[in-house]
Design an enzyme around this catalytic site. Structure first.
Site, mmCIF file in Angstrom:
data_model
loop_
_atom_site.group_PDB
_atom_site.id
_atom_site.type_symbol
_atom_site.label_atom_id
_atom_site.label_comp_id
_atom_site.label_asym_id
_atom_site.label_seq_id
_atom_site.Cartn_x
_atom_site.Cartn_y
_atom_site.Cartn_z
ATOM 1 N N GLU A 49 0.821 -1.220 0.000
ATOM 2 C CA GLU A 49 0.000 0.000 0.000
ATOM 3 C C GLU A 49 0.850 1.263 0.000
ATOM 4 O OE1 GLU A 49 -3.035 0.393 2.960
ATOM 5 O OE2 GLU A 49 -4.168 -1.253 2.094
ATOM 6 N N ASP B 97 -9.852 -1.065 -1.269
ATOM 7 C CA ASP B 97 -9.415 -0.335 -0.094
ATOM 8 C C ASP B 97 -10.654 0.318 0.510
ATOM 9 O OD1 ASP B 97 -7.005 0.156 1.423
ATOM 10 O OD2 ASP B 97 -7.478 2.264 1.130
HETATM 11 P P1 IMP Z 1 -8.657 -2.088 4.293
HETATM 12 O O1 IMP Z 1 -7.470 -1.157 4.327
HETATM 13 O O2 IMP Z 1 -9.463 -1.945 3.056
HETATM 14 O O3 IMP Z 1 -8.308 -3.509 4.595
HETATM 15 O O4 IMP Z 1 -9.659 -1.667 5.454
HETATM 16 C C1 IMP Z 1 -9.285 -0.820 6.469
HETATM 17 C C2 IMP Z 1 -9.970 -1.140 7.773
HETATM 18 O O5 IMP Z 1 -11.262 -0.562 7.763
HETATM 19 C C3 IMP Z 1 -10.167 -2.602 8.078
HETATM 20 O O6 IMP Z 1 -9.074 -3.150 8.734
HETATM 21 C C4 IMP Z 1 -11.369 -2.568 8.990
HETATM 22 O O7 IMP Z 1 -10.969 -2.336 10.314
HETATM 23 C C5 IMP Z 1 -12.147 -1.374 8.468
HETATM 24 N N1 IMP Z 1 -13.194 -1.816 7.556
HETATM 25 C C6 IMP Z 1 -13.190 -1.841 6.203
HETATM 26 N N2 IMP Z 1 -14.352 -2.323 5.724
HETATM 27 C C7 IMP Z 1 -15.081 -2.617 6.815
HETATM 28 C C8 IMP Z 1 -16.367 -3.176 6.980
HETATM 29 O O8 IMP Z 1 -17.084 -3.549 6.037
HETATM 30 N N3 IMP Z 1 -16.770 -3.302 8.241
HETATM 31 C C9 IMP Z 1 -16.035 -2.942 9.321
HETATM 32 N N4 IMP Z 1 -14.832 -2.438 9.228
HETATM 33 C C10 IMP Z 1 -14.356 -2.276 7.973
#
Ligand code: IMP
Length: 192
Positions: A43, A72
């Protein structure tokens, strides 16, 4: 006819098994199966989820020489000027739901939104991004055992007052940021 009309499988780059499960469920009605691809973390630092997803998808597609999908996502809290937003993953790991609720103690404006940016990239450098947004409120207390991450503290407006954490995978996916973004991808991939 473009090649994407034949797509019935995607290579989804994720290390998150909950996301994988949700995406499989969302894409099933479109006849699209989901193959999981794991790669070393790559990232970039950016305040823009689209930029992060787009960049990561492009790099992985070129490196693996296959078309890939990267998502993301983040939670943007209005009273905290959009925090944790693109830093959601780190913030969840460090202060978690309890930490967010502490920051929100006594705060009247509890408006927040979940955003999902889904990037599809092919090895030739082509990239397309799909966005899904779900608006809601930060709860006073965590509720529910379903889902992951911030699910127990987010109450979507499109629901019935329950948090995402109190909804089944199917209920959440119908109204979630991820559901919206991946359904747009599916319609594009299947030519609808
Ligand atoms: P990522 O960088 O896309 O993996 O997501 C960032 C963070 O946002 C994740 O680690 C979760 O803590 C939170 N997150 C993303 N999508 C969701 C969701 O659908 N429900 C709850 N938390 C989410």
């Amino acid at each position: 006819m473009s090649r994407r009309n034949y797509v019935n499988e995607i290579n989804f780059v994720t290390g998150n098994k909950h996301k994988l499960e949700e995406v499989k469920h969302i894409l099933e009605p479109y006849g699209i199966s989901v193959k999981r691809v794991t790669v070393d973390k790559l990232e970039i630092q950016s305040n823009d989820l689209c930029e992060i997803a787009e960049y990561s998808a492009k790099i992985v597609a070129e490196r693996l020489r296959i078309p890939v999908v990267v998502e993301d996502a983040g939670l943007f809290i209005e009273a905290l000027n959009g925090f944790p937003g693109p830093y959601s993953s780190y913030v969840f790991k460090t202060i978690g739901n309890e930490g967010i609720l502490k920051l929100m103690r006594g705060v009247k404006n509890r408006r927040a939104r979940f955003v999902s940016a889904v990037a599809y990239a092919s090895p030739n450098g082509f990239v397309k991004v799909f966005i899904g947004v779900t608006e809601g409120l930060i709860s006073i207390e965590p509720r529910g055992e379903y889902g992951f991450g911030f699910d127990p503290i987010f109450i979507p407006y499109e629901g019935d007052g329950r948090t995402f954490g109190e909804m089944t995978l199917d209920e959440k996916s119908r109204i979630s940021h991820r559901g919206k973004a991946f359904r747009s991808l599916a319609k594009w991939l299947t030519g609808h």
